[in-house]
Design a protein around this motif. Structure first.
Motif, PDB file in Angstrom:
ATOM      1  N   ILE A  80       9.919 -27.878 -18.452  1.00 47.13           N
ATOM      2  CA  ILE A  80      11.317 -28.229 -18.259  1.00 47.13           C
ATOM      3  C   ILE A  80      11.557 -28.508 -16.780  1.00 47.13           C
ATOM      4  CG2 ILE A  80      12.083 -25.846 -17.884  1.00 47.13           C
ATOM      5  CD1 ILE A  80      14.602 -26.500 -19.450  1.00 47.13           C
ATOM      6  N   VAL A  81      12.404 -29.505 -16.481  1.00 42.54           N
ATOM      7  CA  VAL A  81      12.673 -29.812 -15.070  1.00 42.54           C
ATOM      8  C   VAL A  81      13.523 -28.699 -14.472  1.00 42.54           C
ATOM      9  CG1 VAL A  81      12.451 -32.318 -15.294  1.00 42.54           C
ATOM     10  CG2 VAL A  81      14.669 -31.234 -15.668  1.00 42.54           C
ATOM     11  N   VAL A  82      13.286 -28.408 -13.212  1.00 33.74           N
ATOM     12  CA  VAL A  82      13.954 -27.290 -12.553  1.00 33.74           C
ATOM     13  C   VAL A  82      15.467 -27.478 -12.507  1.00 33.74           C
ATOM     14  CG1 VAL A  82      14.239 -26.199 -10.284  1.00 33.74           C
ATOM     15  CG2 VAL A  82      11.958 -26.531 -11.232  1.00 33.74           C
ATOM     16  N   ALA A  83      15.933 -28.720 -12.472  1.00 32.63           N
ATOM     17  CA  ALA A  83      17.369 -28.984 -12.430  1.00 32.63           C
ATOM     18  C   ALA A  83      18.087 -28.423 -13.660  1.00 32.63           C
ATOM     19  CB  ALA A  83      17.627 -30.489 -12.330  1.00 32.63           C
ATOM     20  N   SER A  84      17.350 -28.218 -14.761  1.00 30.77           N
ATOM     21  CA  SER A  84      17.951 -27.715 -16.004  1.00 30.77           C
ATOM     22  C   SER A  84      18.010 -26.198 -16.065  1.00 30.77           C
ATOM     23  CB  SER A  84      17.156 -28.233 -17.213  1.00 30.77           C
ATOM     24  OG  SER A  84      17.101 -29.648 -17.220  1.00 30.77           O
ATOM     25  N   LEU A  85      17.448 -25.510 -15.082  1.00 26.48           N
ATOM     26  CA  LEU A  85      17.372 -24.059 -15.110  1.00 26.48           C
ATOM     27  C   LEU A  85      18.607 -23.410 -14.494  1.00 26.48           C
ATOM     28  CD1 LEU A  85      13.644 -23.548 -14.020  1.00 26.48           C
ATOM     29  CD2 LEU A  85      14.565 -23.598 -16.341  1.00 26.48           C
ATOM     30  N   SER A  86      18.853 -22.169 -14.885  1.00 28.22           N
ATOM     31  CA  SER A  86      19.947 -21.393 -14.297  1.00 28.22           C
ATOM     32  C   SER A  86      19.546 -20.905 -12.908  1.00 28.22           C
ATOM     33  CB  SER A  86      20.269 -20.184 -15.191  1.00 28.22           C
ATOM     34  OG  SER A  86      19.193 -19.253 -15.152  1.00 28.22           O
ATOM     35  N   GLY A  87      20.509 -20.322 -12.204  1.00 30.58           N
ATOM     36  CA  GLY A  87      20.215 -19.826 -10.863  1.00 30.58           C
ATOM     37  C   GLY A  87      19.147 -18.741 -10.866  1.00 30.58           C
ATOM     38  N   GLY A  88      19.227 -17.834 -11.846  1.00 28.33           N
ATOM     39  CA  GLY A  88      18.227 -16.772 -11.932  1.00 28.33           C
ATOM     40  C   GLY A  88      16.852 -17.305 -12.270  1.00 28.33           C
ATOM     41  N   GLN A  89      16.808 -18.305 -13.158  1.00 25.25           N
ATOM     42  CA  GLN A  89      15.525 -18.916 -13.518  1.00 25.25           C
ATOM     43  C   GLN A  89      14.924 -19.672 -12.350  1.00 25.25           C
ATOM     44  OE1 GLN A  89      17.028 -21.100 -16.881  1.00 25.25           O
ATOM     45  NE2 GLN A  89      16.213 -19.632 -18.365  1.00 25.25           N
ATOM     46  N   ARG A  90      15.757 -20.321 -11.558  1.00 26.66           N
ATOM     47  CA  ARG A  90      15.272 -21.040 -10.367  1.00 26.66           C
ATOM     48  C   ARG A  90      14.686 -20.043  -9.363  1.00 26.66           C
ATOM     49  NH1 ARG A  90      17.447 -26.168  -9.295  1.00 26.66           N
ATOM     50  NH2 ARG A  90      17.693 -25.648  -7.103  1.00 26.66           N
ATOM     51  N   GLN A  91      15.360 -18.915  -9.198  1.00 23.89           N
ATOM     52  CA  GLN A  91      14.843 -17.880  -8.301  1.00 23.89           C
ATOM     53  C   GLN A  91      13.507 -17.364  -8.822  1.00 23.89           C
ATOM     54  OE1 GLN A  91      14.536 -16.139  -5.094  1.00 23.89           O
ATOM     55  NE2 GLN A  91      16.740 -16.497  -5.315  1.00 23.89           N
ATOM     56  N   THR A  92      13.384 -17.249 -10.149  1.00 25.80           N
ATOM     57  CA  THR A  92      12.134 -16.820 -10.766  1.00 25.80           C
ATOM     58  C   THR A  92      11.002 -17.778 -10.427  1.00 25.80           C
ATOM     59  OG1 THR A  92      13.271 -15.748 -12.614  1.00 25.80           O
ATOM     60  CG2 THR A  92      10.978 -16.390 -12.965  1.00 25.80           C
ATOM     61  N   VAL A  93      11.273 -19.076 -10.524  1.00 25.33           N
ATOM     62  CA  VAL A  93      10.251 -20.086 -10.217  1.00 25.33           C
ATOM     63  C   VAL A  93       9.839 -19.997  -8.755  1.00 25.33           C
ATOM     64  CG1 VAL A  93       9.781 -22.572 -10.075  1.00 25.33           C
ATOM     65  CG2 VAL A  93      11.005 -21.648 -12.053  1.00 25.33           C
ATOM     66  N   ALA A  94      10.815 -19.811  -7.866  1.00 26.52           N
ATOM     67  CA  ALA A  94      10.505 -19.727  -6.435  1.00 26.52           C
ATOM     68  C   ALA A  94       9.646 -18.498  -6.136  1.00 26.52           C
ATOM     69  CB  ALA A  94      11.799 -19.690  -5.623  1.00 26.52           C
ATOM     70  N   ILE A  95       9.960 -17.369  -6.776  1.00 27.04           N
ATOM     71  CA  ILE A  95       9.167 -16.158  -6.561  1.00 27.04           C
ATOM     72  C   ILE A  95       7.766 -16.337  -7.133  1.00 27.04           C
ATOM     73  CG2 ILE A  95       8.940 -13.721  -7.197  1.00 27.04           C
ATOM     74  CD1 ILE A  95      12.009 -13.522  -7.051  1.00 27.04           C
ATOM     75  N   ALA A  96       7.679 -16.919  -8.329  1.00 25.31           N
ATOM     76  CA  ALA A  96       6.367 -17.152  -8.943  1.00 25.31           C
ATOM     77  C   ALA A  96       5.528 -18.085  -8.076  1.00 25.31           C
ATOM     78  CB  ALA A  96       6.541 -17.743 -10.346  1.00 25.31           C
ATOM     79  N   ARG A  97       6.154 -19.102  -7.506  1.00 26.41           N
ATOM     80  CA  ARG A  97       5.417 -20.038  -6.639  1.00 26.41           C
ATOM     81  C   ARG A  97       4.841 -19.318  -5.423  1.00 26.41           C
ATOM     82  NH1 ARG A  97       8.958 -24.546  -3.915  1.00 26.41           N
ATOM     83  NH2 ARG A  97       9.684 -22.632  -2.881  1.00 26.41           N
ATOM     84  N   SER A  98       5.573 -18.327  -4.906  1.00 28.90           N
ATOM     85  CA  SER A  98       5.093 -17.609  -3.722  1.00 28.90           C
ATOM     86  C   SER A  98       3.830 -16.816  -4.031  1.00 28.90           C
ATOM     87  CB  SER A  98       6.183 -16.675  -3.194  1.00 28.90           C
ATOM     88  OG  SER A  98       6.344 -15.542  -4.037  1.00 28.90           O
ATOM     89  N   LEU A  99       3.563 -16.549  -5.314  1.00 27.86           N
ATOM     90  CA  LEU A  99       2.409 -15.731  -5.692  1.00 27.86           C
ATOM     91  C   LEU A  99       1.152 -16.553  -5.950  1.00 27.86           C
ATOM     92  CD1 LEU A  99       4.128 -13.245  -8.171  1.00 27.86           C
ATOM     93  CD2 LEU A  99       3.769 -12.995  -5.709  1.00 27.86           C
ATOM     94  N   ILE A 100       1.270 -17.883  -5.911  1.00 29.34           N
ATOM     95  CA  ILE A 100       0.120 -18.745  -6.199  1.00 29.34           C
ATOM     96  C   ILE A 100      -1.042 -18.457  -5.247  1.00 29.34           C
ATOM     97  CG2 ILE A 100      -0.703 -21.132  -6.146  1.00 29.34           C
ATOM     98  CD1 ILE A 100       0.833 -20.506  -8.651  1.00 29.34           C
ATOM     99  N   GLY A 101      -0.742 -18.210  -3.980  1.00 28.71           N
ATOM    100  CA  GLY A 101      -1.804 -17.951  -3.001  1.00 28.71           C
ATOM    101  C   GLY A 101      -2.267 -16.506  -2.967  1.00 28.71           C
ATOM    102  N   ASP A 102      -1.832 -15.685  -3.948  1.00 25.40           N
ATOM    103  CA  ASP A 102      -2.221 -14.276  -4.037  1.00 25.40           C
ATOM    104  C   ASP A 102      -1.899 -13.512  -2.745  1.00 25.40           C
ATOM    105  OD1 ASP A 102      -3.161 -12.073  -5.381  1.00 25.40           O
ATOM    106  OD2 ASP A 102      -5.227 -12.353  -4.705  1.00 25.40           O
ATOM    107  N   PRO A 103      -0.619 -13.483  -2.343  1.00 22.66           N
ATOM    108  CA  PRO A 103      -0.260 -12.803  -1.088  1.00 22.66           C
ATOM    109  C   PRO A 103      -0.244 -11.293  -1.255  1.00 22.66           C
ATOM    110  CG  PRO A 103       1.715 -13.534  -2.209  1.00 22.66           C
ATOM    111  CD  PRO A 103       0.556 -14.034  -3.036  1.00 22.66           C
ATOM    112  N   GLY A 104      -0.179 -10.587  -0.130  1.00 23.67           N
ATOM    113  CA  GLY A 104      -0.038  -9.135  -0.155  1.00 23.67           C
ATOM    114  C   GLY A 104       1.372  -8.707   0.197  1.00 23.67           C
ATOM    115  N   ILE A 105       2.099  -9.604   0.885  1.00 25.66           N
ATOM    116  CA  ILE A 105       3.471  -9.324   1.310  1.00 25.66           C
ATOM    117  C   ILE A 105       4.359 -10.480   0.855  1.00 25.66           C
ATOM    118  CG2 ILE A 105       5.017  -8.951   3.273  1.00 25.66           C
ATOM    119  CD1 ILE A 105       2.567  -7.980   4.853  1.00 25.66           C
ATOM    120  N   VAL A 106       5.471 -10.160   0.214  1.00 26.26           N
ATOM    121  CA  VAL A 106       6.432 -11.173  -0.205  1.00 26.26           C
ATOM    122  C   VAL A 106       7.778 -10.871   0.446  1.00 26.26           C
ATOM    123  CG1 VAL A 106       7.653 -12.257  -2.131  1.00 26.26           C
ATOM    124  CG2 VAL A 106       5.261 -11.563  -2.405  1.00 26.26           C
ATOM    125  N   ILE A 107       8.339 -11.855   1.135  1.00 26.58           N
ATOM    126  CA  ILE A 107       9.645 -11.715   1.778  1.00 26.58           C
ATOM    127  C   ILE A 107      10.666 -12.479   0.937  1.00 26.58           C
ATOM    128  CG2 ILE A 107      10.997 -12.118   3.870  1.00 26.58           C
ATOM    129  CD1 ILE A 107       8.310 -12.224   5.401  1.00 26.58           C
TER     130      ILE A 107
END
Length: 252
Positions: free
Chosen positions: A130-157
Motif C-alpha cells: 500500500i502507498v504510504v499516502a494511504s496510511l494513518s499517522g500512527g501507521q506512517r510512524q510505524t513505517v519510519a521506525i521500521a525503516r530505521s531498523l533496516i541497518g540493525d542499529p543498537g540505538i534508535v532516536i
C-alpha cells in the motif's frame, strides 16, 4: 556523552551536557522549546559536530561528524517529519537507499523481509504494497521506525513520535517503543508529552537552557517534579494544583 558543548555564532546551544543510554532501556529527553534537545540529537545523528566533549560507544571513544558515521556506529534517527515518500509503497520506503540486488531488485526478498520486520514490531499495517499516502499517522510512524531498523542499529532516536496523533495511534506507537526495548535496543525518546514519557521511559533526562537540569528514574519521580525541572521553578500552576489537591485530601 560527556562535556558536550555546541554554539552557533554567539548563541551557546549546549553547555557541558552529559547523557548515558544503555541497551534495553528507554531514556526520555525532555525540556522546553529551546532547551537544546534537537541540537543534542543532531550531534548524535551526525548533523552537527560537537565543538568540544567526548562520545563513547561500547567503551570506545568515537567521533561523529557526518550522518554516515552515525549510521556506521549503529545510531538510527527518526525525525518528526518522518521523511517518507508518500507516492511509494511500504516496501520501497523501508529499503529506500538500501535496496537488495544490484541490477535487478530482489522485490520478493524485500517484501518478505518487510513483513518479517513489521511482525516483529507487532505493527498494524494492512499491506506492505500500500502507498504510504494511504496510511494513518500512527501507521506512517510505524513505517519510519521500521525503516530505521533496516541497518540493525543498537540505538534508535525518536523525535516526538506521538506528536499530532490520536489516542489509538499514540497507543500503537508506544507499543512499538516497547517492542524496541524488548529487542534490546537503546531508545532515546524526545517528547513533550509527559504521559507518554511516564508510560514507556525508564529514565528521564531534563535539559533546560542548554544544560542538564535533572535525571530521574520513572516511578520514583512525580509529574510535578519533572515540570519543575523543565521550567526551572518549583512554584508553577501544576505544582500549585498538586499542593491544593494534597491539602484537600489531608483535610478530608
Amino acid at each position: 556523552m560527556r562535556g558536550i558543548n555546541k554554539s552557533f555564532g554567539a548563541v551557546q546551544a549546549l553547555t557541558d551536557i552529559s547523557l548515558d543510554v544503555y541497551p534495553g532501556e528507554v531514556v526520555a529527553l525532555v525540556g522546553d522549546n529551546g532547551a537544546g534537545k534537537s541540537t543534542l540529537i543532531k550531534i548524535l545523528a551526525g548533523v552537527h559536530p560537537a565543538d568540544t566533549g567526548s562520545i563513547v560507544r561500547d567503551n570506545k571513544p568515537v567521533s561523529i561528524n557526518t550522518p554516515a558515521e552515525s549510521n556506521r556506529l549503529g545510531i538510527a534517527t527518526v525525525y518528526q517529519d518522518l521523511a517518507l515518500c508518500d507516492n511509494l509503497d511500504v516496501v520501497a520506503n523501508l529499503f529506500l537507499g538500501h535496496e537488495l540486488g544490484a541490477v535487478t531488485l530482489k522485490e520478493v526478498e524485500m517484501e518478505q523481509r518487510a513483513w518479517q520486520l513489521l511482525r516483529q514490531l507487532s505493527a498494524k499495517i494492512p499491506s506492505v504494497r500500500i502507498v504510504v499516502a494511504s496510511l494513518s499517522g500512527g501507521q506512517r510512524q510505524t513505517v519510519a521506525i521500521a525503516r530505521s531498523l533496516i541497518g540493525d542499529p543498537g540505538i534508535v532516536i525518536l523525535d516526538e513520535p506521538t506528536a499530532a496523533l490520536g489516542v489509538a495511534q499514540t497507543a500503537e506507537v508506544l507499543n512499538l517503543i516497547e517492542r524496541l526495548r524488548e529487542r534490546g535496543l537503546a531508545v532515546i525518546l524526545i517528547s513533550h508529552n509527559m504521559a507518554d514519557v511516564q508510560a514507556v521511559a525508564d529514565r528521564i533526562v531534563v535539559l533546560r537552557l542548554g544544560r542538564n537540569n535533572g535525571e530521574f528514574i520513572v516511578g520514583e519521580v512525580s509529574y510535578e517534579e519533572i515540570i519543575a525541572a523543565i521550567t526551572g521553578a518549583s512554584d508553577n500552576a501544576v505544582t500549585r494544583r498538586a499542593q491544593a489537591r494534597n491539602e484537600e485530601e489531608n483535610q478530608s
